[in-house]
Write an enzyme that holds these catalytic residues in place. Structure first.
Site, PDB file in Angstrom:
ATOM      1  N   LYS A  22       0.663  -1.019   0.411  1.00 20.61           N
ATOM      2  CA  LYS A  22       0.002  -0.466  -0.019  1.00 20.61           C
ATOM      3  C   LYS A  22       1.174   1.026  -0.074  1.00 20.61           C
ATOM      4  O   LYS A  22       0.597   2.453  -1.095  1.00 20.61           O
ATOM      5  CB  LYS A  22      -1.035  -0.433   1.240  1.00 20.61           C
ATOM      6  CG  LYS A  22      -1.633   1.017   1.517  1.00 20.61           C
ATOM      7  CD  LYS A  22      -2.416   1.422   2.737  1.00 20.61           C
ATOM      8  CE  LYS A  22      -1.131   2.311   3.615  1.00 20.61           C
ATOM      9  NZ  LYS A  22      -2.283   3.113   4.248  1.00 20.61           N
ATOM     10  N   CYS A 118      -5.990   8.207   8.884  1.00 19.80           N
ATOM     11  CA  CYS A 118      -5.625   7.666  10.582  1.00 19.80           C
ATOM     12  C   CYS A 118      -5.614   8.781  11.847  1.00 19.80           C
ATOM     13  O   CYS A 118      -4.817   9.577  11.457  1.00 19.80           O
ATOM     14  CB  CYS A 118      -4.240   6.632  10.951  1.00 19.80           C
ATOM     15  SG  CYS A 118      -4.454   5.355   9.549  1.00 19.80           S
TER      16      CYS A 118
END
Length: 422
Positions: A22, A118
Protein backbone atom coordinates in the site's frame (compact mmCIF):
# COMPACT_ATOMS: atom_id res chain seq x y z
CA UNK A 1 -20.25 -0.74 10.30
CA UNK A 2 -18.68 -4.15 9.71
CA UNK A 3 -17.09 -6.08 12.57
CA UNK A 4 -14.87 -9.14 12.86
CA UNK A 5 -15.96 -12.00 15.09
CA UNK A 6 -12.90 -14.06 16.05
CA UNK A 7 -12.95 -17.39 17.92
CA UNK A 8 -9.65 -17.75 19.72
CA UNK A 9 -7.04 -20.23 20.95
CA UNK A 10 -5.81 -21.01 17.45
CA UNK A 11 -2.27 -21.94 16.47
CA UNK A 12 -1.75 -20.13 13.16
CA UNK A 13 0.17 -22.20 10.61
CA UNK A 14 0.34 -22.43 6.82
CA UNK A 15 1.28 -20.32 3.80
CA UNK A 16 0.24 -16.81 2.84
CA UNK A 17 0.83 -14.87 -0.40
CA UNK A 18 1.79 -11.26 0.26
CA UNK A 19 0.05 -8.43 -1.62
CA UNK A 20 1.59 -5.33 -3.18
CA UNK A 21 2.65 -2.61 -0.74
CA UNK A 22 0.00 0.00 0.00
CA UNK A 23 2.71 2.48 1.00
CA UNK A 24 4.37 2.11 -2.42
CA UNK A 25 1.23 1.76 -4.56
CA UNK A 26 -0.25 5.04 -3.27
CA UNK A 27 2.70 7.37 -4.05
CA UNK A 28 3.23 5.56 -7.37
CA UNK A 29 -0.43 6.07 -8.39
CA UNK A 30 -0.18 9.79 -7.60
CA UNK A 31 3.21 10.03 -9.37
CA UNK A 32 1.52 8.61 -12.49
CA UNK A 33 -0.05 12.09 -12.84
CA UNK A 34 3.37 13.14 -14.18
CA UNK A 35 3.20 10.70 -17.13
CA UNK A 36 2.06 11.98 -20.53
CA UNK A 37 1.66 8.42 -21.88
CA UNK A 38 -0.24 5.38 -20.50
CA UNK A 39 1.12 3.46 -17.50
CA UNK A 40 0.42 -0.10 -16.36
CA UNK A 41 0.93 -0.77 -12.63
CA UNK A 42 1.08 -4.42 -11.60
CA UNK A 43 0.62 -6.00 -8.15
CA UNK A 44 -1.59 -3.15 -6.88
CA UNK A 45 -3.44 -4.33 -3.74
CA UNK A 46 -7.24 -4.20 -3.52
CA UNK A 47 -7.68 -1.77 -0.63
CA UNK A 48 -10.00 1.05 0.41
CA UNK A 49 -7.21 3.66 0.13
CA UNK A 50 -6.40 2.46 -3.40
CA UNK A 51 -10.10 2.72 -4.37
CA UNK A 52 -10.21 6.27 -2.96
CA UNK A 53 -7.07 7.21 -4.92
CA UNK A 54 -8.51 5.79 -8.16
CA UNK A 55 -11.71 7.79 -7.57
CA UNK A 56 -9.72 10.95 -6.86
CA UNK A 57 -7.52 10.56 -9.96
CA UNK A 58 -10.65 9.93 -12.06
CA UNK A 59 -12.11 13.23 -10.82
CA UNK A 60 -8.95 14.98 -12.06
CA UNK A 61 -9.58 13.62 -15.56
CA UNK A 62 -7.29 10.58 -15.42
CA UNK A 63 -8.56 7.55 -17.34
CA UNK A 64 -7.99 4.72 -14.90
CA UNK A 65 -9.07 1.07 -14.97
CA UNK A 66 -8.41 -1.87 -12.67
CA UNK A 67 -8.18 -5.43 -13.98
CA UNK A 68 -9.59 -7.31 -10.99
CA UNK A 69 -8.19 -10.66 -12.13
CA UNK A 70 -4.56 -9.61 -12.61
CA UNK A 71 -4.30 -6.87 -9.97
CA UNK A 72 -3.07 -4.41 -12.62
CA UNK A 73 -4.19 -0.78 -12.78
CA UNK A 74 -4.02 1.08 -16.10
CA UNK A 75 -3.48 4.84 -15.82
CA UNK A 76 -3.74 7.39 -18.64
CA UNK A 77 -3.13 10.92 -17.33
CA UNK A 78 -2.94 12.53 -20.79
CA UNK A 79 -6.37 14.15 -20.38
CA UNK A 80 -6.12 15.73 -16.91
CA UNK A 81 -8.49 18.72 -16.94
CA UNK A 82 -9.21 19.30 -13.23
CA UNK A 83 -6.58 20.41 -10.75
CA UNK A 84 -8.36 20.29 -7.38
CA UNK A 85 -8.52 17.26 -5.04
CA UNK A 86 -11.77 17.91 -3.13
CA UNK A 87 -12.45 17.54 0.59
CA UNK A 88 -15.02 14.74 0.26
CA UNK A 89 -12.32 12.35 -1.00
CA UNK A 90 -9.26 13.76 0.77
CA UNK A 91 -10.87 13.73 4.24
CA UNK A 92 -10.55 9.94 4.54
CA UNK A 93 -6.96 9.65 3.35
CA UNK A 94 -4.01 11.94 3.99
CA UNK A 95 -2.00 10.39 1.11
CA UNK A 96 -4.05 12.71 -1.15
CA UNK A 97 -1.45 15.44 -0.50
CA UNK A 98 0.72 13.50 -2.98
CA UNK A 99 -1.42 14.86 -5.83
CA UNK A 100 -0.07 18.39 -5.24
CA UNK A 101 3.56 17.97 -6.36
CA UNK A 102 2.79 16.23 -9.68
CA UNK A 103 -0.03 18.69 -10.51
CA UNK A 104 2.08 21.81 -10.00
CA UNK A 105 5.14 20.22 -11.66
CA UNK A 106 3.32 19.18 -14.83
CA UNK A 107 0.48 21.70 -15.12
CA UNK A 108 1.74 24.68 -13.13
CA UNK A 109 -1.15 24.56 -10.66
CA UNK A 110 -2.87 22.28 -8.19
CA UNK A 111 -4.90 22.35 -5.02
CA UNK A 112 -5.58 19.72 -2.40
CA UNK A 113 -7.88 19.87 0.61
CA UNK A 114 -6.03 19.56 3.92
CA UNK A 115 -6.00 15.81 4.60
CA UNK A 116 -7.55 13.25 6.99
CA UNK A 117 -6.61 9.56 7.51
CA UNK A 118 -5.54 7.62 10.63
CA UNK A 119 -5.96 9.43 13.94
CA UNK A 120 -2.37 8.95 15.09
CA UNK A 121 -1.09 12.28 16.25
CA UNK A 122 0.07 15.30 14.32
CA UNK A 123 1.25 14.59 10.78
CA UNK A 124 1.53 18.12 9.40
CA UNK A 125 1.87 18.87 5.69
CA UNK A 126 4.37 21.68 6.42
CA UNK A 127 7.34 19.72 5.04
CA UNK A 128 5.51 19.12 1.74
CA UNK A 129 4.72 22.83 1.48
CA UNK A 130 8.21 24.13 2.30
CA UNK A 131 9.72 21.62 -0.13
CA UNK A 132 7.52 22.81 -3.00
CA UNK A 133 8.22 26.44 -2.08
CA UNK A 134 11.95 25.73 -2.35
CA UNK A 135 11.27 24.39 -5.86
CA UNK A 136 9.82 27.90 -6.58
CA UNK A 137 6.12 27.04 -6.26
CA UNK A 138 3.89 29.71 -4.72
CA UNK A 139 1.75 28.22 -1.94
CA UNK A 140 -1.42 29.63 -0.40
CA UNK A 141 -3.61 28.14 2.33
CA UNK A 142 -7.20 29.21 1.63
CA UNK A 143 -10.57 27.81 2.72
CA UNK A 144 -9.07 24.54 3.93
CA UNK A 145 -7.10 23.99 0.72
CA UNK A 146 -3.38 24.00 -0.05
CA UNK A 147 -3.06 25.83 -3.39
CA UNK A 148 0.19 25.62 -5.38
CA UNK A 149 1.14 27.46 -8.57
CA UNK A 150 4.22 28.32 -10.62
CA UNK A 151 4.93 30.39 -13.73
CA UNK A 152 6.60 28.05 -16.23
CA UNK A 153 8.55 25.12 -14.80
CA UNK A 154 9.58 24.49 -11.21
CA UNK A 155 13.22 25.36 -10.48
CA UNK A 156 15.67 22.87 -8.97
CA UNK A 157 16.94 23.43 -5.42
CA UNK A 158 19.27 22.02 -2.78
CA UNK A 159 16.82 20.99 -0.05
CA UNK A 160 17.86 20.00 3.47
CA UNK A 161 14.84 18.47 5.21
CA UNK A 162 14.25 19.56 8.82
CA UNK A 163 13.31 16.02 9.76
CA UNK A 164 13.06 12.69 8.00
CA UNK A 165 9.64 12.41 6.33
CA UNK A 166 8.55 9.71 3.90
CA UNK A 167 5.60 11.77 2.67
CA UNK A 168 7.56 14.96 2.02
CA UNK A 169 10.43 13.05 0.38
CA UNK A 170 7.90 11.59 -2.10
CA UNK A 171 6.36 15.02 -2.80
CA UNK A 172 9.70 16.76 -3.42
CA UNK A 173 11.20 13.89 -5.42
CA UNK A 174 8.13 13.56 -7.66
CA UNK A 175 7.85 17.30 -8.32
CA UNK A 176 11.59 17.69 -8.97
CA UNK A 177 11.51 15.18 -11.85
CA UNK A 178 10.09 17.93 -14.11
CA UNK A 179 11.95 20.89 -12.56
CA UNK A 180 14.63 22.86 -14.43
CA UNK A 181 18.07 21.78 -13.21
CA UNK A 182 19.29 19.25 -10.65
CA UNK A 183 17.62 18.97 -7.24
CA UNK A 184 19.34 17.42 -4.23
CA UNK A 185 17.34 16.26 -1.17
CA UNK A 186 19.45 15.94 2.00
CA UNK A 187 18.15 14.02 5.05
CA UNK A 188 15.78 12.18 2.71
CA UNK A 189 13.72 9.22 3.93
CA UNK A 190 15.29 5.86 3.02
CA UNK A 191 12.25 3.56 3.10
CA UNK A 192 11.93 0.78 0.47
CA UNK A 193 8.73 2.48 -0.73
CA UNK A 194 10.77 5.62 -1.58
CA UNK A 195 13.12 3.43 -3.63
CA UNK A 196 10.11 1.83 -5.36
CA UNK A 197 8.61 5.23 -6.23
CA UNK A 198 11.98 6.40 -7.61
CA UNK A 199 12.34 3.21 -9.67
CA UNK A 200 8.85 3.75 -11.09
CA UNK A 201 9.63 7.37 -12.03
CA UNK A 202 12.90 6.27 -13.65
CA UNK A 203 10.90 3.74 -15.70
CA UNK A 204 8.95 6.74 -17.08
CA UNK A 205 12.17 8.56 -17.99
CA UNK A 206 13.07 10.42 -14.78
CA UNK A 207 16.72 10.71 -13.72
CA UNK A 208 16.79 9.92 -9.99
CA UNK A 209 19.83 8.54 -8.17
CA UNK A 210 20.51 7.85 -4.49
CA UNK A 211 17.01 6.68 -3.46
CA UNK A 212 17.44 4.45 -0.41
CA UNK A 213 20.17 6.75 0.96
CA UNK A 214 19.73 10.04 2.82
CA UNK A 215 20.82 12.03 -0.27
CA UNK A 216 18.64 11.81 -3.37
CA UNK A 217 19.61 13.59 -6.61
CA UNK A 218 17.00 14.37 -9.26
CA UNK A 219 18.07 15.69 -12.65
CA UNK A 220 15.00 17.40 -14.11
CA UNK A 221 13.65 16.30 -17.52
CA UNK A 222 11.21 18.00 -19.90
CA UNK A 223 8.59 15.21 -19.89
CA UNK A 224 7.83 11.76 -18.53
CA UNK A 225 6.42 9.02 -20.76
CA UNK A 226 4.64 5.75 -20.00
CA UNK A 227 5.71 2.28 -18.97
CA UNK A 228 4.96 -0.93 -17.08
CA UNK A 229 5.94 -1.27 -13.42
CA UNK A 230 5.38 -3.88 -10.68
CA UNK A 231 4.79 -2.58 -7.13
CA UNK A 232 7.02 -4.14 -4.47
CA UNK A 233 5.54 -6.55 -1.88
CA UNK A 234 4.14 -5.21 1.39
CA UNK A 235 6.74 -5.56 4.15
CA UNK A 236 4.24 -4.55 6.86
CA UNK A 237 1.70 -7.18 5.79
CA UNK A 238 4.57 -9.69 5.75
CA UNK A 239 5.62 -8.67 9.26
CA UNK A 240 2.02 -8.87 10.50
CA UNK A 241 1.64 -12.50 9.38
CA UNK A 242 5.05 -13.42 10.82
CA UNK A 243 3.89 -12.01 14.19
CA UNK A 244 0.61 -13.97 13.85
CA UNK A 245 2.58 -17.22 13.79
CA UNK A 246 5.03 -16.03 16.47
CA UNK A 247 2.35 -15.21 19.07
CA UNK A 248 0.46 -18.47 18.50
CA UNK A 249 3.41 -20.89 18.57
CA UNK A 250 2.79 -21.58 14.90
CA UNK A 251 4.65 -21.84 11.62
CA UNK A 252 4.14 -19.68 8.54
CA UNK A 253 5.67 -19.26 5.09
CA UNK A 254 5.18 -15.84 3.47
CA UNK A 255 5.45 -16.03 -0.35
CA UNK A 256 6.05 -13.28 -2.93
CA UNK A 257 7.70 -11.00 -0.39
CA UNK A 258 11.04 -9.18 -0.02
CA UNK A 259 13.10 -10.30 3.01
CA UNK A 260 15.68 -7.56 2.36
CA UNK A 261 13.09 -4.91 3.35
CA UNK A 262 12.51 -6.45 6.80
CA UNK A 263 15.94 -6.72 8.44
CA UNK A 264 14.99 -4.91 11.69
CA UNK A 265 11.75 -6.90 12.10
CA UNK A 266 13.39 -10.28 11.41
CA UNK A 267 16.15 -9.47 13.92
CA UNK A 268 13.56 -8.81 16.66
CA UNK A 269 11.59 -11.97 15.78
CA UNK A 270 14.78 -14.03 16.08
CA UNK A 271 15.43 -12.34 19.44
CA UNK A 272 11.91 -13.40 20.46
CA UNK A 273 12.88 -17.02 19.81
CA UNK A 274 11.58 -17.56 16.28
CA UNK A 275 13.37 -19.91 13.90
CA UNK A 276 13.53 -17.93 10.63
CA UNK A 277 14.70 -18.86 7.14
CA UNK A 278 14.68 -16.64 4.05
CA UNK A 279 14.94 -17.04 0.28
CA UNK A 280 14.89 -14.45 -2.50
CA UNK A 281 11.10 -13.99 -2.28
CA UNK A 282 9.97 -15.96 0.80
CA UNK A 283 10.33 -16.01 4.58
CA UNK A 284 9.49 -18.90 6.90
CA UNK A 285 8.99 -18.59 10.66
CA UNK A 286 8.63 -21.53 13.05
CA UNK A 287 8.02 -21.17 16.80
CA UNK A 288 8.01 -24.95 17.38
CA UNK A 289 5.01 -24.49 19.69
CA UNK A 290 6.85 -22.15 22.09
CA UNK A 291 5.79 -18.82 23.57
CA UNK A 292 7.82 -15.85 22.31
CA UNK A 293 10.28 -14.03 24.58
CA UNK A 294 9.68 -10.33 25.25
CA UNK A 295 11.84 -7.87 23.28
CA UNK A 296 12.78 -4.23 23.81
CA UNK A 297 12.75 -1.91 20.79
CA UNK A 298 12.55 1.68 19.56
CA UNK A 299 10.79 2.65 16.37
CA UNK A 300 12.95 4.67 13.99
CA UNK A 301 13.06 5.76 10.34
CA UNK A 302 14.25 3.05 7.93
CA UNK A 303 16.48 1.06 8.25
CA UNK A 304 15.39 1.17 11.92
CA UNK A 305 12.38 -0.67 13.35
CA UNK A 306 9.22 0.43 11.45
CA UNK A 307 6.53 2.30 13.38
CA UNK A 308 3.92 0.38 11.35
CA UNK A 309 5.02 -2.84 13.14
CA UNK A 310 4.91 -1.33 16.63
CA UNK A 311 1.32 -2.36 17.49
CA UNK A 312 1.92 -5.97 16.40
CA UNK A 313 5.07 -6.18 18.56
CA UNK A 314 3.22 -4.60 21.50
CA UNK A 315 0.85 -7.57 21.27
CA UNK A 316 3.75 -10.02 20.96
CA UNK A 317 5.31 -8.60 24.14
CA UNK A 318 1.99 -8.72 26.00
CA UNK A 319 1.72 -12.50 25.50
CA UNK A 320 5.47 -13.22 25.73
CA UNK A 321 7.64 -14.56 28.53
CA UNK A 322 9.14 -11.64 30.44
CA UNK A 323 8.86 -7.86 30.20
CA UNK A 324 9.45 -5.79 27.06
CA UNK A 325 9.71 -2.04 26.57
CA UNK A 326 8.64 -0.35 23.32
CA UNK A 327 9.46 3.30 22.61
CA UNK A 328 7.60 5.07 19.79
CA UNK A 329 9.74 7.86 18.29
CA UNK A 330 7.89 8.52 15.01
CA UNK A 331 4.27 9.36 15.86
CA UNK A 332 2.62 10.59 19.03
CA UNK A 333 -0.61 8.99 20.26
CA UNK A 334 0.20 5.60 18.72
CA UNK A 335 -0.60 3.33 21.68
CA UNK A 336 -4.38 3.45 21.31
CA UNK A 337 -4.48 -0.34 20.87
CA UNK A 338 -2.97 -0.89 24.34
CA UNK A 339 -6.08 0.04 26.41
CA UNK A 340 -8.10 -2.29 24.16
CA UNK A 341 -5.63 -5.13 24.76
CA UNK A 342 -5.83 -4.40 28.52
CA UNK A 343 -9.59 -5.08 28.19
CA UNK A 344 -8.55 -8.54 26.97
CA UNK A 345 -6.42 -9.15 30.07
CA UNK A 346 -3.07 -7.70 28.98
CA UNK A 347 -0.84 -6.03 31.59
CA UNK A 348 0.83 -2.82 30.37
CA UNK A 349 1.80 0.67 31.49
CA UNK A 350 2.04 3.64 29.13
CA UNK A 351 4.49 6.39 30.06
CA UNK A 352 4.64 9.18 27.48
CA UNK A 353 5.97 7.60 24.26
CA UNK A 354 6.88 4.28 25.91
CA UNK A 355 4.81 1.20 26.72
CA UNK A 356 6.05 -1.34 29.27
CA UNK A 357 4.60 -4.77 28.45
CA UNK A 358 4.37 -7.44 31.15
CA UNK A 359 3.76 -10.73 29.37
CA UNK A 360 0.74 -12.83 30.37
CA UNK A 361 0.12 -16.46 29.42
CA UNK A 362 -3.40 -16.00 28.08
CA UNK A 363 -5.64 -13.20 26.83
CA UNK A 364 -9.45 -13.39 27.05
CA UNK A 365 -11.92 -12.53 24.31
CA UNK A 366 -13.68 -9.16 24.58
CA UNK A 367 -15.43 -6.51 22.52
CA UNK A 368 -12.74 -4.08 21.31
CA UNK A 369 -12.56 -1.13 18.95
CA UNK A 370 -10.02 -0.47 16.20
CA UNK A 371 -8.61 3.07 16.22
CA UNK A 372 -6.15 3.01 13.33
CA UNK A 373 -4.89 0.64 10.66
CA UNK A 374 -2.06 -1.20 12.45
CA UNK A 375 -3.80 -1.12 15.85
CA UNK A 376 -6.76 -2.92 14.27
CA UNK A 377 -4.47 -5.66 12.93
CA UNK A 378 -3.05 -6.25 16.42
CA UNK A 379 -6.57 -6.57 17.87
CA UNK A 380 -7.57 -9.14 15.23
CA UNK A 381 -4.41 -11.17 15.93
CA UNK A 382 -5.12 -10.92 19.68
CA UNK A 383 -8.57 -12.36 19.02
CA UNK A 384 -7.03 -15.33 17.20
CA UNK A 385 -5.10 -16.41 20.31
CA UNK A 386 -7.42 -15.21 23.12
CA UNK A 387 -9.67 -17.52 25.11
CA UNK A 388 -13.25 -17.22 23.83
CA UNK A 389 -14.75 -14.82 21.30
CA UNK A 390 -13.44 -11.37 20.38
CA UNK A 391 -15.49 -8.79 18.47
CA UNK A 392 -13.38 -6.16 16.69
CA UNK A 393 -15.41 -3.05 15.83
CA UNK A 394 -14.63 -0.30 13.27
CA UNK A 395 -12.72 -2.59 10.94
CA UNK A 396 -12.96 -0.10 8.09
CA UNK A 397 -9.48 0.87 9.32
CA UNK A 398 -8.16 -2.59 8.47
CA UNK A 399 -9.74 -2.55 5.00
CA UNK A 400 -7.64 0.54 4.26
CA UNK A 401 -4.38 -1.41 4.50
CA UNK A 402 -4.80 -5.21 4.45
CA UNK A 403 -6.09 -7.03 1.38
CA UNK A 404 -8.45 -9.88 2.32
CA UNK A 405 -7.00 -10.28 5.82
CA UNK A 406 -9.78 -12.61 6.99
CA UNK A 407 -9.27 -14.96 4.00
CA UNK A 408 -5.51 -15.07 4.59
CA UNK A 409 -5.95 -15.69 8.33
CA UNK A 410 -8.50 -18.45 7.63
CA UNK A 411 -5.90 -20.12 5.40
CA UNK A 412 -3.66 -20.24 8.50
CA UNK A 413 -6.45 -21.83 10.57
CA UNK A 414 -8.04 -18.76 12.17
CA UNK A 415 -11.75 -18.84 12.98
CA UNK A 416 -12.74 -15.37 11.81
CA UNK A 417 -15.84 -14.01 10.13
CA UNK A 418 -16.93 -10.60 8.95
CA UNK A 419 -20.24 -9.49 10.45
CA UNK A 420 -21.94 -6.98 8.15
CA UNK A 421 -23.09 -3.75 9.79
CA UNK A 422 -26.65 -2.52 9.68
Amino acid sequence: MDKFRVQGRTRLSGEVTISGAKNAALPILFAALLAEDPVELQNVPKLKDIDTTIKLLSQLGVKIERDAASGSVFVDASGVDEFCAPYDLVKTMRASIWALGPLVARFGKGQVSLPGGCAIGARPVDLHITGLEQLSAEIKLEEGYVKASVNGRLKAAHIVMDKVSVGATVTIMSAATLAEGTTVIENAAREPEIVDTANFLNTLGAKITGAGTDRITIEGVARLGGGVYRVLPDRIETGTFLVAAAISGGKVVCRQTRPDTLDAVLAKLREAGADIEVGDDWISLDMHGKRPKAVTLRTAPHPGFPTDMQAQFSLLNLVAEGTGVITETIFENRFMHVPELIRMGAHAEIESNTVICYGVEQLSGAQVMATDLRASASLVLAGCIADGVTIVDRIYHIDRGYEGIEDKLRALGAKIERVKGE
